[in-house]
Design a protein around this motif. Structure first.
Motif, short mmCIF file in Angstrom:
data_model
loop_
_atom_site.label_atom_id
_atom_site.label_comp_id
_atom_site.label_asym_id
_atom_site.label_seq_id
_atom_site.Cartn_x
_atom_site.Cartn_y
_atom_site.Cartn_z
N VAL A 69 1.87 -20.72 -10.95
CA VAL A 69 0.79 -19.58 -10.83
C VAL A 69 -0.33 -20.38 -10.19
O VAL A 69 -0.98 -19.83 -9.21
N THR A 70 -0.54 -21.57 -10.79
CA THR A 70 -1.84 -22.20 -10.06
C THR A 70 -1.68 -22.67 -8.78
O THR A 70 -2.75 -22.48 -8.05
N ALA A 71 -0.43 -22.48 -8.23
CA ALA A 71 -0.30 -23.04 -6.85
C ALA A 71 -0.11 -21.73 -6.01
O ALA A 71 0.28 -21.79 -4.95
N GLU A 72 -0.07 -20.71 -6.66
CA GLU A 72 0.22 -19.27 -6.14
C GLU A 72 1.37 -19.04 -5.45
O GLU A 72 1.55 -18.66 -4.44
N VAL A 73 2.46 -19.47 -5.96
CA VAL A 73 3.89 -19.26 -5.48
C VAL A 73 4.79 -18.26 -6.22
O VAL A 73 5.99 -17.91 -5.93
N CYS A 74 4.05 -17.87 -7.21
CA CYS A 74 5.06 -16.92 -8.16
C CYS A 74 3.80 -15.66 -8.48
O CYS A 74 2.80 -16.30 -8.88
N ALA A 75 4.38 -14.64 -8.95
CA ALA A 75 3.62 -13.59 -9.87
C ALA A 75 4.32 -13.22 -10.95
O ALA A 75 5.74 -13.25 -10.90
N TYR A 76 3.83 -13.06 -12.11
CA TYR A 76 4.68 -12.80 -13.24
C TYR A 76 4.43 -11.33 -13.56
O TYR A 76 3.43 -10.58 -13.47
N ARG A 77 5.36 -10.80 -14.33
CA ARG A 77 5.33 -9.36 -15.04
C ARG A 77 5.75 -9.71 -16.42
O ARG A 77 6.66 -10.16 -16.73
N ILE A 78 4.71 -9.30 -17.33
CA ILE A 78 4.92 -9.61 -18.70
C ILE A 78 5.22 -8.35 -19.55
O ILE A 78 4.49 -7.24 -19.42
N THR A 79 6.41 -8.20 -20.11
CA THR A 79 6.87 -7.17 -20.92
C THR A 79 6.94 -7.34 -22.38
O THR A 79 7.62 -8.22 -22.52
N GLU A 80 6.23 -6.67 -23.29
CA GLU A 80 6.48 -6.96 -24.67
C GLU A 80 7.21 -6.25 -25.22
O GLU A 80 7.39 -4.81 -24.97
N PHE A 81 8.18 -6.51 -26.17
CA PHE A 81 9.03 -5.58 -26.74
C PHE A 81 9.26 -6.18 -28.38
O PHE A 81 8.93 -7.07 -28.69
N LEU A 82 9.65 -5.51 -29.05
CA LEU A 82 10.09 -5.41 -30.63
C LEU A 82 11.56 -5.80 -30.66
O LEU A 82 12.35 -4.90 -30.45
N ALA A 83 11.91 -7.06 -30.90
CA ALA A 83 13.14 -7.60 -31.09
C ALA A 83 13.67 -7.09 -32.65
O ALA A 83 13.69 -7.92 -33.32
N THR A 84 13.98 -5.75 -32.69
CA THR A 84 14.43 -5.27 -34.03
C THR A 84 16.02 -5.73 -34.48
O THR A 84 16.39 -5.28 -35.61
N LYS A 85 16.60 -5.95 -33.39
CA LYS A 85 18.09 -6.47 -33.67
C LYS A 85 18.40 -7.70 -32.89
O LYS A 85 17.89 -7.69 -31.61
N THR A 86 19.02 -8.77 -33.36
CA THR A 86 19.30 -10.06 -32.69
C THR A 86 20.48 -10.33 -33.15
O THR A 86 21.28 -10.03 -34.30
N SER A 87 21.19 -11.52 -32.53
CA SER A 87 22.26 -12.03 -32.79
C SER A 87 21.97 -12.95 -34.11
O SER A 87 20.79 -13.13 -34.28
N PRO A 88 22.66 -13.31 -35.00
CA PRO A 88 22.42 -14.08 -36.36
C PRO A 88 21.80 -15.64 -35.73
O PRO A 88 20.86 -15.72 -36.53
N GLU A 89 22.07 -15.94 -34.57
CA GLU A 89 21.47 -17.29 -34.12
C GLU A 89 19.80 -17.02 -33.90
O GLU A 89 19.04 -17.89 -33.85
N LEU A 90 19.43 -15.92 -33.58
CA LEU A 90 17.93 -15.49 -33.36
C LEU A 90 17.14 -14.63 -34.34
O LEU A 90 16.49 -14.36 -34.21
N ALA A 91 18.02 -14.62 -35.54
CA ALA A 91 17.14 -14.06 -36.83
C ALA A 91 16.13 -14.27 -36.97
O ALA A 91 15.27 -13.42 -37.46
N ALA A 92 15.52 -15.51 -37.19
CA ALA A 92 14.17 -15.95 -37.24
C ALA A 92 13.13 -15.22 -36.11
O ALA A 92 12.16 -15.14 -36.48
N TYR A 93 13.73 -14.67 -35.13
CA TYR A 93 12.82 -13.73 -34.12
C TYR A 93 12.78 -12.37 -34.40
O TYR A 93 11.99 -11.77 -33.77
#
Length: 99
Positions: A69-93
């Motif tokens: 970003v600081t070198a201006e070689v990419c643009a970001y798209r930020i998408t927020e979502f609620l992770a209401t279902k996860t694999s057991p390995e990601l249960a903390a999230y």
């Protein structure tokens, strides 16, 4: 949780010149617990990062510090979502829907 989608805005030669710095930046945010997965898109026109943070403003601050970003070689798209279902390995999230 946030999906951070990078799209390159410069030739790959410029992106590759900054790749080591970008990987160091990634490692910092993995160590802090902010990033939980990342990788290149196919075809190689950017990347995707799965991130967690207190709020969108905190994630925007992290994104702004990416050497890409600081070198201006990419643009970001930020998408927020609620992770209401996860694999057991990601249960903390796992998140709850607001009441």
């Amino acid at each position: 949780m946030f999906v951070l989608e990078l799209t390159y805005t410069a030739p790959l030669e410029r992106v590759d010149a900054l790749l080591s710095d970008h990987v160091d930046w990634l490692n910092t945010h993995y160590a802090s617990g902010t990033f939980i997965a990342s990788g290149r898109k196919e075809p190689r026109d950017g990347g995707v990062i799965l991130a967690v943070g207190a709020d969108r403003a905190a994630i925007e601050e992290v994104v702004a510090s990416d050497p890409f970003v600081t070198a201006e070689v990419c643009a970001y798209r930020i998408t927020e979502f609620l992770a209401t279902k996860t694999s057991p390995e990601l249960a903390a999230y796992r998140q709850e829907l607001p009441a």
